[in-house]
Design an enzyme around this catalytic site. Structure first.
Site, PDB file in Angstrom:
ATOM      1  CG  LEU A  82      25.620 -21.937   8.727  1.00 26.20           C
ATOM      2  CD1 LEU A  82      26.182 -21.661   7.343  1.00 26.20           C
ATOM      3  CD2 LEU A  82      25.261 -23.398   8.900  1.00 26.20           C
ATOM      4  CG  ASP A  94      10.539  -3.362  23.892  1.00 29.90           C
ATOM      5  OD1 ASP A  94       9.473  -3.169  23.269  1.00 29.90           O
ATOM      6  OD2 ASP A  94      10.598  -3.998  24.964  1.00 29.90           O
TER       7      ASP A  94
END
Length: 156
Positions: free
Chosen positions: A78, A131
């Site tokens: 939204l 990562d």
């Protein structure tokens, strides 16, 4: 079922909706979000000395945070797409943590704020740092992600 009118992201039937900001004035807005990535001292040293197996950990995390801020409306259902004017992602070594303190500052001139863009930038920068360094350590911790400053608009 009657839905309270204070819940702006719900229509009268209780369905999710994007808030109508068309009547709001465009104003200069800024948000700053922070977070941290905690790791073993040896992992911090490897990153600081450029010895991480995947390469430039900090540069990659910084670019990932910038790119993520620009994609926030695609990631958060939204959120309004906004014309971002500045995105700054900082990663600062903190041997006392040990790890990195992250900060994202996002600016726009629009009808709604940029808190979600700042939070997204910090979150993705932290995930990218994880990562890039996970080959060195599996116990890296991400935390403390929050907005610390908001300016512009009605509540800024």
């Amino acid at each position: 079922m009657e839905i309270p009118s204070s819940l702006t992201h719900l229509d009268p039937q209780g369905q999710a909706q994007m808030v109508d900001v068309s009547a709001k004035a465009k104003t200069a807005r800024q948000a700053v979000a922070i977070g941290y990535v905690k790791m073993a001292p040896a992992t911090l040293t490897a990153i600081e000395t450029g010895n991480a197996p995947k390469g430039d950990v900090l540069g990659t995390a910084r670019i990932a945070g910038i790119m993520a801020a620009k994609q926030t409306a695609s990631l958060i259902p939204l959120c309004h797409p906004l014309p971002l004017r500045q995105i700054e992602v900082l990663l600062e070594s903190d041997p006392a943590l040990p790890g990195y303190r992250l900060q994202a500052k996002v600016k726009t001139t629009a009808e709604t704020g940029v808190e979600m863009e700042a939070l997204t930038a910090v979150s993705v920068a932290a995930l990218t740092l994880y990562d890039m360094a996970k080959a060195l350590e599996k116990t890296i911790e991400i935390g403390g992600i929050r907005v610390i400053q908001k300016t512009g608009g009605k509540s800024g």
